[in-house]
Design an enzyme around this catalytic site. Structure first.
Site, PDB file in Angstrom:
ATOM      1  N   GLU B  75       0.804  -1.199   0.000  1.00 46.61           N
ATOM      2  CA  GLU B  75       0.000   0.000   0.000  1.00 46.61           C
ATOM      3  C   GLU B  75       0.854   1.273   0.000  1.00 46.61           C
ATOM      4  O   GLU B  75       0.856   2.029  -0.938  1.00 46.61           O
ATOM      5  CB  GLU B  75      -0.904  -0.033   1.233  1.00 46.61           C
ATOM      6  CG  GLU B  75      -2.135   0.813   1.100  1.00 46.61           C
ATOM      7  CD  GLU B  75      -3.138   0.495   2.184  1.00 46.61           C
ATOM      8  OE1 GLU B  75      -3.151  -0.649   2.689  1.00 46.61           O
ATOM      9  OE2 GLU B  75      -3.899   1.396   2.549  1.00 46.61           O
ATOM     10  N   GLU B 318      -9.632  20.036  37.798  1.00 50.41           N
ATOM     11  CA  GLU B 318     -10.648  21.079  37.885  1.00 50.41           C
ATOM     12  C   GLU B 318     -10.040  22.459  38.027  1.00 50.41           C
ATOM     13  O   GLU B 318     -10.596  23.436  37.559  1.00 50.41           O
ATOM     14  CB  GLU B 318     -11.584  20.802  39.069  1.00 50.41           C
ATOM     15  CG  GLU B 318     -12.556  19.682  38.761  1.00 50.41           C
ATOM     16  CD  GLU B 318     -13.642  19.523  39.795  1.00 50.41           C
ATOM     17  OE1 GLU B 318     -13.479  20.079  40.898  1.00 50.41           O
ATOM     18  OE2 GLU B 318     -14.610  18.827  39.509  1.00 50.41           O
TER      19      GLU B 318
END
Lengths: 104, 513
Positions: B75, B318
């Site tokens: 490929e 946070e």
């Protein structure tokens, strides 16, 4: 008129398919390329490096090295009309050759 | 005579040897690697990382096991493969020069006009392959991909027959190979052209799911003939600089040793409530609504460890580093100087910057690298946003198992969606595998907000079962008396109860006991 043609045929060993391809090619060249052709038969089992260099995958594979552009024909070459057209030797060219009396 | 059959050849067939892939996590999932001396079919849709896995199989063979490899490409051109894989740190071009890696280029030759006639075979390809194997002394082969072979030749039957011959040739030589094949969909038939028929011994599937607008990669060992392997789909991720990393979630065995050593939670009163601190190899889940003091508890846990000379690692999802440092300072904990001493490391990332699998790998690396004596994650639930529900569950399990394996304590926080009472998804996922659960709650009484803390669960130990009031000041968390005559705190609807009624309830339970 001299048609310089260099052909290289890759085969795998002495299989029936290999032998058939070699015979087909020799007969075809004798008939349609009477002068100035060069055939090289490469057995990939002996020369895998040449197969590598040309990136050959299938056998038999016929490569027209000269004239350019390169052409590849895969198979045992029994379908002459397709092989001839792939090699750029069209029917009418053949008939011209025949009319010249060089080969029938 | 019946017993004339020779028995010897059957000996030693029981366990088929496997060849370590060298790919992080994959050996765990495959229970040792791919079957040695056989061909494994690797199926996947476009973009499912088949080529990367193939290259990594060869690269780690060369780098980790001194096993050379041959890459047959149908490929991508070898030059492109070398360039594409450079970012993973695999110097393929150098390996080619050193005769450790060989390419067999089977890509279509566009400059040539190919005419196919009659019958042919792949004799040349097999000869080139054998030549390459011999030249570099290869024991690992990758062929990428079958679909591209089919697209180069018209006669599909010949291609199928010839691929079968290649598989037989590879088996005869005794090399271990991976053959890649395209799939059209994530589920259903394994590959186009029905190629499984001849390499059906071993089938591995790579998937590239799209779930709730998020991409997620998984690997599944569909079958290994004659040997065992992990079942089901395992998430994996592609890490820049190192390649594929599989997270062997369900393969993690619960074999962690348990010990009785206690460590401080960083808060004397909380230690007392827990019966003398957290267990050294336990995972503690701290659950509460926003602002109830989860970050404070984490800060005390980290500072408590560092002040006794332990290395502590804090993951913040946070708040930023600056915020965390400022918070800590306002509670009398000096993170900056602890970090200077090399005792703590604070790693803050936004949950959305990458997929959860990538977070997992990054966090595990951070732990491996820093080798902390305790770990805190604030908050675990923030990571919920970065993933699907399934991915999140896997992440929680994986992180828990990973930290437990290290035999270090971990504190995870989870934010409950409602202010009063309530539970979070995180709790449902990990409450059974965490050893302790601490609940932080708001309590509204007579128009005032109070904070409450209780140790809900403490595996293998006695603990304080009362709900305590606590205040937050410049020294941190100050746990005070319990809410003696208040009921309904956990359900979010607290109410006072007369002392007499409380006594009656107590006596009822005493009678039962």
């Amino acid at each position: 008129m001299v048609t310089q043609c260099h052909l290289r045929l890759f085969v795998t060993g002495q299989t029936a398919r290999s032998i058939k391809a070699v015979e087909n090619l020799q007969r075809l060249c004798e008939r349609y390329l009477p002068h100035g052709h060069e055939i090289e038969i490469v057995d990939v089992l002996q020369r895998p490096d040449l197969a590598e260099a040309e990136k050959v995958m299938a056998t038999p594979t016929l490569i027209r090295k000269v004239p350019l552009p390169k052409r590849r024909i895969i198979g045992d070459l029994s379908d002459w009309s397709r092989v001839l057209s792939a090699l750029g030797l069209e029917r009418d060219e053949m008939s011209t050759q025949a009319a010249d009396g060089t080969e029938v | 005579m019946v017993d004339t059959l020779p028995e010897a050849p059957l000996q030693g067939l029981k366990s088929l040897p496997k060849l370590s892939t060298g790919i992080s996590g994959l050996d765990h999932v495959t229970e040792g690697g791919v079957p040695q001396g056989r061909t494994t079919l690797l199926c996947g849709t476009a973009g499912s990382a088949k080529t990367v896995l193939g290259c990594q199989f060869l690269a780690s063979g060369i780098r980790d096991f001194d096993q050379n490899g041959v890459f047959v490409t149908f490929e991508e051109a070898p030059r492109d493969i070398c360039r594409n894989m450079e970012s993973f740190g695999w110097p393929i071009a150098d390996w080619v020069d050193e005769n450790r890696w060989a390419f067999v280029d089977g890509t279509a030759q566009p400059e040539h006009d190919i005419v196919e006639t009659e019958d042919y075979d792949f004799g040349a390809l097999i000869a080139r392959l054998e030549h390459a194997i011999e030249r570099v002394g290869a024991s690992r082969i990758v062929m990428d991909s079958i679909g591209s072979v089919f697209s180069q030749f018209d006669d599909k039957n010949i291609v199928r027959r010839e691929l079968h011959r290649i598989a037989i040739a590879l088996r005869r030589i005794g090399v271990t190979s991976i053959l890649t094949a395209e799939r059209e969909a994530e589920h259903g038939t394994n590959s186009r052209y029905g190629v499984e028929e001849f390499v059906a011994d071993n089938v591995v599937i790579l998937r590239y799911h799209l779930e709730q607008e998020k991409r997620r990669r998984t690997i599944e060992i569909l079958k290994f003939r004659g040997t065992t392997h992990g079942k089901g789909e395992f998430p994996f991720t592609i890490v820049p600089g190192s390649g594929i990393s599989v997270l062997p979630l369900s393969a993690i065995s619960l074999e962690q040793k348990s010990n009785e050593v206690r460590v401080t939670s960083g808060n004397v009163e909380l230690d007392r409530m827990c019966g003398g601190g957290f267990f050294r190899d336990s995972i503690v889940l701290v659950s509460g609504a926003t602002g109830t003091g989860k970050t404070l508890l984490t800060t005390e846990f980290i500072a408590g460890g560092a002040s006794s000379g332990e290395r502590c690692l804090l993951f913040g999802f946070e708040e930023s580093r600056d915020q965390l440092f400022r918070n800590a300072k306002s509670w009398g904990r000096d993170f900056a100087s602890l970090e200077e001493q090399g005792l703590i490391r604070v790693v803050c990332r936004y949950p959305e910057v990458c997929g959860l699998e990538d977070h997992t790998i990054a966090m595990q690396r951070e732990i491996e690298d820093f080798k902390p004596a305790r770990v805190a994650i604030d908050s675990l639930s923030a990571l919920e946003r970065a993933s699907t529900a399934k991915g999140y569950r896997e992440f929680v399990l994986s992180m828990t198992a990973f930290i437990k394996e290290k035999e270090i304590p971990g504190v995870f926080t989870a934010t409950t969606p409602t202010l009063m009472g309530g539970a979070s998804v995180t709790e449902a996922h990990i409450s059974t595998i965490t050893d302790s659960i601490i609940l932080l709650r708001y309590v509204e009484l007579y128009g005032q907000m109070h904070r409450a803390l209780t140790v809900l669960k403490m595996r293998g130990s006695n603990h304080d079962r009362e709900i305590h009031r606590f205040v937050i000041d410049g020294k941190g968390m100050r746990i005070a008396e319990s809410f003696r005559n208040v009921i309904g705190i956990l359900s979010g609807s607290p109410a006072y109860m007369p002392e007499s009624e409380l006594e009656r309830m107590r006596s009822m339970f005493e009678e039962r006991e």
